[in-house]
Scaffold this motif. Structure first.
Motif: not given
Length: 366
Positions: A146-149, A216-223
């Motif tokens: 997920p980080l690489r994606n 980006i906020s959704s990205t933080h939640a996913h990470h």
């Protein structure tokens, strides 16, 4: 012929646009042209995206180092990944050590104490190696991928749209500059029309970029979810390793005491299996008891005498009022007791400064 004419015209138009942007950019750097500033919200979103990209890259790379310390193995895995091929399966370090131990144990003889112990240790090391593989695989799927994606997918899209926004801004500012320089009414009308068009394109691109950045906020939640998965994988791995070693310790502790001699010095008692937490708890309790008895003894001795002692400050302390003395960790001060003082306090002196200091923050020196 018409297609060729069209291509030439398009090429000339693109070259003209590129030149116009280059001139505008250069004049902005030289302070000779005005620049349209992005709104504060969009600037904050851009800063948040850059920060996310920077730290995601660092965390991803260091996690790879943690899971695979061998740089050559990491390079090999990277090459095979780019070639879309599976890397050849090789023993990891615990598995290799375990195999050496098993081979050595068989060579010395499984019936001997040392040979039997080597075989048992080797089998445990191979089990740890298997757990290590499971940790790497789980972490790669649930955390690293997920980080690489994000780095190779979402952030690349953001970078592309941000570059388009920059170009639209340059087009808008170049059009505004031409409008200011236009003298003839006809030229002004054309320039005003160009400004309206470029302003509309800039606003549209700014909205597209903003929508992407707000993701980006959704990205933080996913990470965050991925981070929880990584922690759970590590917890499982370390719990497995602890259990494997605990079982091994019990097996080794079951050997007769005559087999546990070292350099012909026989042990009088067999090795007992003791869990790590109980050992740590016992040691901690013993140290705390000894430490407290020493401190209590020193303080009592100081209070019963009229002399002074040197003391090292253990922690920073901020004075609550003018009667107390502020302290800095690791500094050495002079302390003494005065009649009628609370048992939890001493008088402290540092140069010309004097005040009460709490006993619990001090270590008396000999």
């Amino acid at each position: 012929m018409n297609i060729m004419d069209f291509n030439v015209k398009k090429l000339a138009a693109d070259a003209g646009t590129f030149l116009s942007r280059a001139v505008q950019f250069t004049e902005e750097k030289l302070g000779q042209a005005e620049k349209t500033e992005l709104d504060a919200h969009l600037e904050n979103l851009l800063s948040k995206a850059e920060c996310t990209k920077l730290w995601t890259e660092k965390i991803m790379k260091q996690t790879e180092v943690l899971l695979q310390p061998n740089p050559n193995a990491r390079i090999e895995e990277f090459v095979y990944e780019k070639l879309d091929r599976k890397a050849p399966s090789r023993m990891n370090n615990p598995e290799l050590l375990g195999q050496y131990m098993i081979d050595a144990g068989n060579e010395f003889g499984p019936g001997t104490a040392y040979g039997n112990a080597l075989i048992k240790c080797g089998e445990t090391q191979k089990r740890i190696g298997t757990a290590d593989r499971e940790l790497i695989q789980t972490s790669a799927i649930n955390f690293l991928t997920p980080l690489r994606n994000f780095i190779e997918g979402d952030y690349k899209t953001i970078t592309k749209e941000r570059k388009l926004l920059q170009n639209k801004r340059l087009d808008l500012d170049a059009a505004k500059t031409r409008l200011k320089k236009a003298k003839v009414a006809e030229a002004r009308a054309a320039s005003e029309q160009e400004v309206r068009i470029t302003q509309s394109e800039f606003d549209r691109q700014a909205e597209i970029t903003r929508l992407l950045l707000e993701g980006i906020s959704s990205t933080h939640a996913h990470h965050l979810r991925c981070l929880n998965d990584f922690v759970e994988a590590q917890m499982t791995y370390y719990a497995q390793c602890y259990q494997y070693m605990l079982d091994l310790q019990k097996q080794l502790g079951s050997f007769p005491s005559t087999f546990l001699s070292n350099n012909n010095q026989s042990s009088s008692t067999p090795v007992q299996s003791v869990s790590a937490p109980s050992v740590l708890a016992s040691a901690s309790a013993s140290l705390t008891s000894v430490s407290n008895s020493i401190v209590t003894s020193g303080i009592s001795e100081l209070k019963s005498s009229s002399g002074s002692r040197k003391a090292r400050v253990l922690y920073d302390y901020d004075a609550a009022n003018s009667s107390e003395l502020s302290l800095l960790a690791d500094e050495v001060i002079t302390v003494y007791s005065i009649p009628g003082m609370d048992s939890d306090w001493l008088m402290g002196e540092r140069g010309n400064q004097k005040g009460k200091v709490p006993i619990t923050y001090l270590e008396l020196l000999n």
